[in-house]
Design an enzyme around this catalytic site. Sequence first.
Site, PDB file in Angstrom:
ATOM      1  N   VAL A  36       0.857  -1.187   0.000  1.00 11.08           N
ATOM      2  CA  VAL A  36       0.000   0.000   0.000  1.00 11.08           C
ATOM      3  C   VAL A  36       0.888   1.230   0.000  1.00 11.08           C
ATOM      4  O   VAL A  36       1.672   1.436   0.932  1.00 11.08           O
ATOM      5  CB  VAL A  36      -0.939   0.028   1.224  1.00 11.08           C
ATOM      6  CG1 VAL A  36      -1.849   1.264   1.171  1.00 11.08           C
ATOM      7  CG2 VAL A  36      -1.768  -1.253   1.303  1.00 11.08           C
ATOM      8  N   THR A  37       0.815   2.041  -1.056  1.00 14.07           N
ATOM      9  CA  THR A  37       1.562   3.297  -1.077  1.00 14.07           C
ATOM     10  C   THR A  37       0.711   4.390  -0.435  1.00 14.07           C
ATOM     11  O   THR A  37      -0.512   4.266  -0.340  1.00 14.07           O
ATOM     12  CB  THR A  37       1.945   3.710  -2.511  1.00 14.07           C
ATOM     13  OG1 THR A  37       0.767   4.124  -3.224  1.00 14.07           O
ATOM     14  CG2 THR A  37       2.626   2.572  -3.251  1.00 14.07           C
ATOM     15  N   GLY A  38       1.365   5.444   0.018  1.00 12.72           N
ATOM     16  CA  GLY A  38       0.626   6.491   0.729  1.00 12.72           C
ATOM     17  C   GLY A  38       0.013   5.967   2.011  1.00 12.72           C
ATOM     18  O   GLY A  38      -1.064   6.390   2.437  1.00 12.72           O
TER      19      GLY A  38
ATOM     20  N   TYR B  96      -4.809  18.336 -10.013  1.00 15.91           N
ATOM     21  CA  TYR B  96      -5.282  17.128  -9.332  1.00 15.91           C
ATOM     22  C   TYR B  96      -6.330  16.401 -10.176  1.00 15.91           C
ATOM     23  O   TYR B  96      -6.279  15.174 -10.343  1.00 15.91           O
ATOM     24  CB  TYR B  96      -5.857  17.503  -7.968  1.00 15.91           C
ATOM     25  CG  TYR B  96      -6.218  16.323  -7.092  1.00 15.91           C
ATOM     26  CD1 TYR B  96      -5.229  15.602  -6.436  1.00 15.91           C
ATOM     27  CD2 TYR B  96      -7.542  15.929  -6.914  1.00 15.91           C
ATOM     28  CE1 TYR B  96      -5.549  14.521  -5.624  1.00 15.91           C
ATOM     29  CE2 TYR B  96      -7.872  14.856  -6.116  1.00 15.91           C
ATOM     30  CZ  TYR B  96      -6.873  14.152  -5.468  1.00 15.91           C
ATOM     31  OH  TYR B  96      -7.201  13.077  -4.674  1.00 15.91           O
TER      32      TYR B  96
ATOM     33  N   GLY C 254      -4.690   8.781   6.170  1.00 12.71           N
ATOM     34  CA  GLY C 254      -5.885   8.790   5.344  1.00 12.71           C
ATOM     35  C   GLY C 254      -6.318   7.430   4.828  1.00 12.71           C
ATOM     36  O   GLY C 254      -6.324   6.427   5.552  1.00 12.71           O
ATOM     37  N   ILE C 255      -6.669   7.373   3.552  1.00 10.48           N
ATOM     38  CA  ILE C 255      -7.180   6.145   2.951  1.00 10.48           C
ATOM     39  C   ILE C 255      -6.109   5.056   2.936  1.00 10.48           C
ATOM     40  O   ILE C 255      -6.403   3.879   3.141  1.00 10.48           O
ATOM     41  CB  ILE C 255      -7.708   6.420   1.528  1.00 10.48           C
ATOM     42  CG1 ILE C 255      -8.948   7.318   1.594  1.00 10.48           C
ATOM     43  CG2 ILE C 255      -8.035   5.122   0.799  1.00 10.48           C
ATOM     44  CD1 ILE C 255      -9.426   7.847   0.257  1.00 10.48           C
TER      45      ILE C 255
ATOM     46  N   VAL D 233       7.062   7.698  -4.699  1.00 11.60           N
ATOM     47  CA  VAL D 233       6.617   7.015  -5.914  1.00 11.60           C
ATOM     48  C   VAL D 233       6.935   7.801  -7.189  1.00 11.60           C
ATOM     49  O   VAL D 233       6.832   7.260  -8.294  1.00 11.60           O
ATOM     50  CB  VAL D 233       5.104   6.704  -5.878  1.00 11.60           C
ATOM     51  CG1 VAL D 233       4.774   5.753  -4.741  1.00 11.60           C
ATOM     52  CG2 VAL D 233       4.277   7.982  -5.801  1.00 11.60           C
TER      53      VAL D 233
ATOM     54  N   ASP E  30       5.484   4.791   2.346  1.00 14.23           N
ATOM     55  CA  ASP E  30       5.137   6.212   2.353  1.00 14.23           C
ATOM     56  C   ASP E  30       6.419   7.022   2.232  1.00 14.23           C
ATOM     57  O   ASP E  30       7.492   6.574   2.669  1.00 14.23           O
ATOM     58  CB  ASP E  30       4.398   6.577   3.653  1.00 14.23           C
ATOM     59  CG  ASP E  30       3.610   7.876   3.530  1.00 14.23           C
ATOM     60  OD1 ASP E  30       2.383   7.821   3.341  1.00 14.23           O
ATOM     61  OD2 ASP E  30       4.228   8.961   3.616  1.00 14.23           O
TER      62      ASP E  30
ATOM     63  N   LYS F 153      -5.953  12.585 -11.756  1.00 14.16           N
ATOM     64  CA  LYS F 153      -6.859  11.489 -11.408  1.00 14.16           C
ATOM     65  C   LYS F 153      -7.638  10.967 -12.617  1.00 14.16           C
ATOM     66  O   LYS F 153      -7.960   9.778 -12.694  1.00 14.16           O
ATOM     67  CB  LYS F 153      -7.817  11.935 -10.295  1.00 14.16           C
ATOM     68  CG  LYS F 153      -7.126  12.158  -8.950  1.00 14.16           C
ATOM     69  CD  LYS F 153      -6.397  10.911  -8.468  1.00 14.16           C
ATOM     70  CE  LYS F 153      -5.825  11.066  -7.083  1.00 14.16           C
ATOM     71  NZ  LYS F 153      -5.139   9.842  -6.608  1.00 14.16           N
TER      72      LYS F 153
END
Length: 248
Positions: A10-12, A157, A16-17, A63, A36, A161
């Site tokens: 899991v990156t980030g 942003y 948060g999410i 990343v 991260d 996305k």
Amino acid sequence: MSLSGKTALVTGAGSGIGRATCKILARDGAAIVAADVNVKKAQETIDLINPTNVKATSLSLDVSKSLEIKNALQKILELYLKPPSIIVNCAGITRDNFLLKLSEDNFQEVLNVNLKGTFFVIQTFANSIIEYKIPNASIINLGSIVGKNGNIGQANYSASKAGVEMLTKTAAKELGKQGIRVNTVLPGFIKTPMTDIVPNKVKEMFVKQIPLSRFGTAEEVAEVISFLASDKSSYINGASIDVNGGFN
């Protein structure tokens, strides 16, 4: 929903999410690699999930730098002896400003992390998954509702996305034959550190437009990610799943 025997990158993962996703995937039995750019925050995430008794590792990862992603893969191979079969691209940043005032650096930085970073992670880890013949792999990318609808002050942003969503659909077509599913989750307005900085008046305006009359939680997004990571979603590929409380 059992993810026992699977490993998830899991990156980030520091907040948060990303953090919620680590917790939910660990609850469902997956070993966790929490990556991260702020490794201290990633380790905090690991400390939160340790009671679940799954193998968990924190990793420093920017990343936007392809060499760091390749180095991260090598570290994971050393620790787990194979690449993860679940990849969740949660790493993302905002550099909001009105289009007419948005600097080139701020535009490029957001694309480098949100779009190029997702591309680098998919390319690097999908190659390894294919090399090691890992079956039933699943890649889940984080898009956004603003990638479909745009948003004032978020030209960079929104563009990043939208790119993630189309990158996902292309990857799904190319990698499906290799047994790798690729899907996008499109969160709406979710209560995270990223939205905490939005002025209350703006948040109240958006809440009035959400049929469920509230912001979502990171855990609600993570539950969808866990479903997409599991064999229960085995025929879902190239999909974009809205998690937005009905806001469009």
